[in-house]
Design a protein around this motif. Structure first.
Motif, PDB file in Angstrom:
ATOM      1  N   PRO A  76      35.914  34.702  34.823  1.00  0.00           N
ATOM      2  CA  PRO A  76      34.724  35.015  35.619  1.00  0.00           C
ATOM      3  C   PRO A  76      34.789  36.396  36.278  1.00  0.00           C
ATOM      4  CG  PRO A  76      35.400  32.762  36.029  1.00  0.00           C
ATOM      5  CD  PRO A  76      36.488  33.401  35.186  1.00  0.00           C
ATOM      6  N   GLU A  77      35.996  36.842  36.616  1.00  0.00           N
ATOM      7  CA  GLU A  77      36.166  38.151  37.253  1.00  0.00           C
ATOM      8  C   GLU A  77      35.765  39.304  36.319  1.00  0.00           C
ATOM      9  OE1 GLU A  77      39.424  35.372  38.852  1.00  0.00           O
ATOM     10  OE2 GLU A  77      38.538  35.827  36.901  1.00  0.00           O
ATOM     11  N   HIS A  78      35.622  39.014  35.047  1.00  0.00           N
ATOM     12  CA  HIS A  78      35.209  40.027  34.077  1.00  0.00           C
ATOM     13  C   HIS A  78      33.796  40.536  34.385  1.00  0.00           C
ATOM     14  CE1 HIS A  78      35.151  41.922  30.061  1.00  0.00           C
ATOM     15  NE2 HIS A  78      33.894  41.532  29.995  1.00  0.00           N
ATOM     16  N   TYR A  79      32.978  39.670  34.953  1.00  0.00           N
ATOM     17  CA  TYR A  79      31.574  39.966  35.186  1.00  0.00           C
ATOM     18  C   TYR A  79      31.291  40.212  36.656  1.00  0.00           C
ATOM     19  CZ  TYR A  79      31.096  38.152  30.488  1.00  0.00           C
ATOM     20  OH  TYR A  79      31.231  37.950  29.145  1.00  0.00           O
ATOM     21  N   GLU A  80      30.405  41.144  36.912  1.00  0.00           N
ATOM     22  CA  GLU A  80      30.009  41.448  38.281  1.00  0.00           C
ATOM     23  C   GLU A  80      29.437  40.209  38.971  1.00  0.00           C
ATOM     24  OE1 GLU A  80      26.764  44.362  40.233  1.00  0.00           O
ATOM     25  OE2 GLU A  80      28.156  45.315  38.816  1.00  0.00           O
ATOM     26  N   ASN A  81      28.715  39.381  38.209  1.00  0.00           N
ATOM     27  CA  ASN A  81      28.119  38.174  38.779  1.00  0.00           C
ATOM     28  C   ASN A  81      28.889  36.913  38.398  1.00  0.00           C
ATOM     29  OD1 ASN A  81      27.292  38.424  36.113  1.00  0.00           O
ATOM     30  ND2 ASN A  81      25.256  37.586  36.474  1.00  0.00           N
ATOM     31  N   ASP A  84      28.040  33.403  36.185  1.00  0.00           N
ATOM     32  CA  ASP A  84      26.647  33.580  35.780  1.00  0.00           C
ATOM     33  C   ASP A  84      26.481  34.644  34.699  1.00  0.00           C
ATOM     34  OD1 ASP A  84      25.834  31.596  37.498  1.00  0.00           O
ATOM     35  OD2 ASP A  84      25.058  32.964  39.030  1.00  0.00           O
ATOM     36  N   GLY A  85      27.454  35.503  34.511  1.00  0.00           N
ATOM     37  CA  GLY A  85      27.394  36.514  33.452  1.00  0.00           C
ATOM     38  C   GLY A  85      27.972  36.048  32.132  1.00  0.00           C
ATOM     39  N   MET A  86      28.578  34.874  32.129  1.00  0.00           N
ATOM     40  CA  MET A  86      29.305  34.392  30.960  1.00  0.00           C
ATOM     41  C   MET A  86      28.388  33.758  29.920  1.00  0.00           C
ATOM     42  SD  MET A  86      32.563  32.724  32.971  1.00  0.00           S
ATOM     43  CE  MET A  86      33.764  32.685  31.649  1.00  0.00           C
ATOM     44  N   SER A  87      28.854  33.805  28.675  1.00  0.00           N
ATOM     45  CA  SER A  87      28.193  33.078  27.598  1.00  0.00           C
ATOM     46  C   SER A  87      28.814  31.683  27.487  1.00  0.00           C
ATOM     47  CB  SER A  87      28.378  33.818  26.265  1.00  0.00           C
ATOM     48  OG  SER A  87      29.708  33.652  25.788  1.00  0.00           O
ATOM     49  N   LYS A 123      32.559  29.217  42.583  1.00  0.00           N
ATOM     50  CA  LYS A 123      31.224  28.797  43.008  1.00  0.00           C
ATOM     51  C   LYS A 123      30.397  28.298  41.822  1.00  0.00           C
ATOM     52  CE  LYS A 123      31.303  32.000  46.919  1.00  0.00           C
ATOM     53  NZ  LYS A 123      32.746  32.041  46.916  1.00  0.00           N
ATOM     54  N   LEU A 124      31.017  27.383  41.049  1.00  0.00           N
ATOM     55  CA  LEU A 124      30.307  26.806  39.911  1.00  0.00           C
ATOM     56  C   LEU A 124      29.160  25.944  40.412  1.00  0.00           C
ATOM     57  CD1 LEU A 124      33.256  25.592  37.623  1.00  0.00           C
ATOM     58  CD2 LEU A 124      32.151  27.844  37.689  1.00  0.00           C
TER      59      LEU A 124
END
Length: 141
Positions: A76-81, A84-87, A123-124
């Motif tokens: 999740p840390e890969h994405y700024e959001n 929510d940014g994940m596929s 925060k899933l």
């Protein structure tokens, strides 16, 4: 329709197969390799996941950990959001990563405990947490 859905599922299987072949490959090169070697020497996997001792070890190798997150989209840390940014492929690989990680941890491989911890940590949404719990159950973990 049945054949087309089968073809699309085959494409998804192939995508997962590709991801499996390169999962965490960045750990095998600098700047990550030496940091992860040090973490292994500290017996990171023998610590309770999320404990202060565990988090302190990660903080000590922060530059390499940040590089790892940037290089691997299943974190999740890969994405700024975050999540929510994940596929869906990122989410699937993330869950498999959590499962594999729990198997080597001090607290005995409890993927359900990991899901509870990570639901708070990342925060899933309740819906995604339920989907992951359902997947854990379907896999017989």
């Amino acid at each position: 329709h049945i054949a087309r859905v089968s073809d699309l599922l085959d494409e998804c299987r192939d995508k997962l197969w590709e991801r499996a072949g390169v999962h965490d490959a960045s750990k095998l090169q600098e700047p990550e390799k030496s940091a992860f070697d040090r973490l292994k020497a500290l017996s990171l996997s023998g610590m309770a996941y999320g404990s202060e001792e565990y988090r302190a070890c990660l903080r000590a190798e922060k530059p390499a950990i940040q590089h790892h997150y940037a290089a691997n989209s299943h974190h999740p840390e890969h994405y700024e959001n975050g999540v929510d940014g994940m596929s869906l492929f990122d989410v699937m690989e993330m869950l498999m990563d959590w499962k594999a990680a729990t198997e080597r941890m001090k607290d005995g491989g409890d993927i359900r405990a990991s899901l509870t911890h990570n639901t708070d940590r990342f925060k899933l949404s309740p819906q995604l947490a339920n989907i992951l719990a359902n997947t854990i159950r379907e896999m017989g973990w």
